[in-house]
Design an enzyme around this catalytic site. Structure first.
Site, mmCIF file in Angstrom:
data_model
loop_
_atom_site.group_PDB
_atom_site.id
_atom_site.type_symbol
_atom_site.label_atom_id
_atom_site.label_comp_id
_atom_site.label_asym_id
_atom_site.label_seq_id
_atom_site.Cartn_x
_atom_site.Cartn_y
_atom_site.Cartn_z
ATOM 1 N N ASP A 24 0.864 -1.175 0.000
ATOM 2 C CA ASP A 24 0.000 0.000 0.000
ATOM 3 C C ASP A 24 0.902 1.227 0.000
ATOM 4 O O ASP A 24 2.100 1.140 0.294
ATOM 5 C CB ASP A 24 -0.900 -0.006 1.239
ATOM 6 C CG ASP A 24 -2.057 0.987 1.166
ATOM 7 O OD1 ASP A 24 -2.173 1.698 0.143
ATOM 8 O OD2 ASP A 24 -2.831 1.061 2.135
ATOM 9 N N LEU A 75 -4.941 3.713 1.469
ATOM 10 C CA LEU A 75 -6.130 2.928 1.090
ATOM 11 C C LEU A 75 -6.022 2.424 -0.337
ATOM 12 O O LEU A 75 -7.014 2.354 -1.062
ATOM 13 C CB LEU A 75 -7.407 3.752 1.293
ATOM 14 C CG LEU A 75 -7.510 4.483 2.632
ATOM 15 C CD1 LEU A 75 -8.804 5.290 2.706
ATOM 16 C CD2 LEU A 75 -7.426 3.501 3.791
ATOM 17 N N HIS A 76 -4.796 2.054 -0.746
ATOM 18 C CA HIS A 76 -4.528 1.509 -2.074
ATOM 19 C C HIS A 76 -3.927 0.103 -1.959
ATOM 20 O O HIS A 76 -2.883 -0.180 -2.549
ATOM 21 C CB HIS A 76 -3.552 2.416 -2.837
ATOM 22 C CG HIS A 76 -4.002 3.812 -3.007
ATOM 23 N ND1 HIS A 76 -3.124 4.872 -3.172
ATOM 24 C CD2 HIS A 76 -5.247 4.356 -3.053
ATOM 25 C CE1 HIS A 76 -3.800 5.999 -3.302
ATOM 26 N NE2 HIS A 76 -5.091 5.713 -3.229
ATOM 27 N N PRO A 77 -4.551 -0.813 -1.218
ATOM 28 C CA PRO A 77 -3.933 -2.118 -1.002
ATOM 29 C C PRO A 77 -3.956 -2.988 -2.258
ATOM 30 O O PRO A 77 -4.941 -3.014 -2.997
ATOM 31 C CB PRO A 77 -4.793 -2.729 0.106
ATOM 32 C CG PRO A 77 -6.141 -2.118 -0.094
ATOM 33 C CD PRO A 77 -5.868 -0.709 -0.544
#
Length: 533
Positions: A294, A468-470
């Site tokens: 992330d 919040l970019h997993p």
């Protein structure tokens, strides 16, 4: 007892950014599709109003509201992880920014054994998915289901942010998805005429819709495997257990957290982990749930010298009412925007061909749960977009309703710590360079007195966040830890693919929704191609 199973050509688990693409394209191709979504319909008006996503950030009715495990390098803090529990998935609650990443990101996938995933290979699928408001070009397409639009208006503080960035050596860049990502400028967003435009809006319509059975509030329990082949899905609907069968394939689009969880509780993953869950191992795939990546972000918050921020809107009933009336009547004004206006991309390593830092101007200043502070304020956010950190996602129990255990390991490496410090320092330089300086009445956090590297690193530990970019927990590749091959087929199981952000071997250098949509397009194309062959 389960009801008698219905049979479809394809079963797609998860109606998020990739799942809606896959279902839509399979439906267009004449296939009969069951699309299962654990959340409800996308009927909340706040989903469709661009600025409304602040109302969705911690709403448990349409958000899984996950929490990470205590992070060992962030002073034991647990990080909030909003994930969409609604048709459209996290694409129905996110910030709508359309950012593909750098061409080198995809060339790296190709060079590490993922044939057909270099930038020249994936660009046609980006273009196929896109309706670019500015018109077609070498890098952009029109006529696709996903509308990509400019922000409805410019912002005075964003203009100052750009000018100060230029004075510090950046170039103006009007298209971060064009020739280069380097530089400073406004972002584009996935909106259509002032409304959020998720893949649920774009793909689940027209002729394809008649061939897709969309079932919401359907929680997948287990992938059914017989004789080494995925043949269907067991799921819960309205308290009843049901089964569905797939004549062709089962397609898992649960996302970076739920795809590995569903595989693990189905016995597809690390065999020891399956036994710990009380599940009989089906295939020993040690990479399932590994390789979590992330972007890490840390912000500088400022009190604004002029009332041009989202805080001013949020803290005034009159301003809110006027903005909403303007939006309802004309689809314009601040409610038609997302508040995240601008980026400056730069390199902390000196390699300008591959920026590793994205500095974002956000026209608000909030608490961690997105509640606006009680003053006119904004944030300059330093986002490390090519991190070393690798984490895990593991099912806690065999019950799919129980949230998985998520661990990022942010700031574990020396490079990650140095990059975070460099991003913070450059953010400060922007804030102290005219004309941006004239808007910065006061640095609120961490405060100008926090100047040493140790002070700033402690600010990263205490205030740094997941962006919040997993991605990456069912990675594509050819090594022993790979979960899927280059055609997104799960290793060791026939008739099963994973098609979502979890297959990324390494994270893209920017917001991840655009690349996830591309993965859905390419995955559906390969399925249709394979079925014809």
């Amino acid at each position: 007892m389960a009801e008698e199973a219905q049979t479809y050509d394809y079963i797609v688990i998860g109606a998020g950014s990739a799942g809606c693409v896959v279902a839509g394209r399979l439906g267009e191709a004449g296939r009969k599709v069951l699309l299962l979504e654990a959340g409800g319909p996308d009927s909340s008006p706040w989903i469709h109003i661009p600025m409304g996503y602040a109302k969705l950030y911690n709403n448990p009715r349409i958000n899984w509201c996950y929490q990470s495990e205590p992070e060992p390098h962030l002073n034991g803090r647990s990080l909030f992880q909003p994930r969409g529990k609604v048709l459209g998935g996290t694409g129905s609650i996110n910030g709508m920014i359309y950012m593909r990443g750098q061409p080198a990101d995809f060339d790296l996938w190709r060079d590490n054994g993922c044939a057909g995933w270099g930038f020249d290979d994936v660009l046609p699928f980006f273009k196929m998915s896109e309706h670019q408001e500015r018109g077609p070009s070498k890098f952009h397409g029109t006529g696709g289901p996903v509308w990509v639009s400019d922000l409805p208006s410019k912002h005075p503080i964003a203009e100052a942010f750009h000018e100060s960035s230029v004075r510090l050596g950046s170039r103006r860049n009007d298209d971060f998805n064009g020739e280069t990502q380097l530089g400073t400028g406004y972002v584009q967003v996935t909106t259509r005429r002032g409304r959020r435009w998720s893949t649920a809006s774009g793909y689940l319509r027209g002729e394809a819709k008649s061939r897709i059975n969309v079932v919401t509030r359907a929680l997948a329990e287990k992938i059914l495997v017989e004789n080494g082949r995925a043949v269907g899905v067991s799921y819960r609907l309205g308290g009843a257990k049901r089964e569905a069968r797939a004549a062709a394939e089962v397609v898992l689009c649960g996302g970076t957290y739920n795809s590995p969880q569903i595989l693990q509780i189905s016995g597809i993953g690390p065999a020891s982990a399956a036994r710990d869950l009380g599940v009989d191992p089906v295939v020993d795939l040690p990479g399932v749930g590994m390789n979590l990546q992330d972007h890490f972000g840390v912000g500088l918050e400022f009190k604004s010298s002029r009332p041009y921020t989202v805080n001013d809107l949020a803290n005034s009933l009159f301003a809110r009412s006027f903005a909403m009336a303007r939006y309802v009547l004309f689809r314009s004004g601040p409610m038609a925007s997302n508040g995240n206006y601008s980026n400056t991309f730069l390199s902390t390593t000196g390699d300008d061909a591959r920026p590793d830092m994205m500095i974002t101007f956000m026209a608000w200043c909030t608490t961690e749960d997105l509640q606006p502070r009680k003053f006119s304020g904004f944030t300059i956010l330093a986002e490390h977009i090519r991190p070393d950190a690798r984490g895990t996602v593991m099912a806690r129990t065999a019950n799919p309703e129980d949230a998985p255990a998520i661990l990022f390991n942010f700031l574990a490496s020396d490079y990650d710590r140095k990059a975070a410090l460099a991003g913070l320092k450059h953010s400060r330089l922007i804030s102290r360079t005219e004309p941006m300086k004239s808007y910065c009445e006061k640095e609120i956090t961490p405060g100008p007195e926090k100047a040493s590297d140790e002070d700033l690193l402690e600010h990263c530990r205490n205030g740094g966040l997941s962006l919040l970019h997993p991605v990456g927990t069912c990675k594509m590749g050819v090594d022993d830890d790979a979960v899927v091959d280059a055609r997104l087929r799960v290793r060791g199981i026939e008739g099963l693919r994973v098609v979502d952000a979890s297959i990324m071997p390494s994270i893209v250098s920017g917001n991840t929704n655009a690349a996830t949509i591309m993965i859905g397009e390419k995955g559906a194309h390969m399925m249709i191609e394979d079925s014809r062959a």
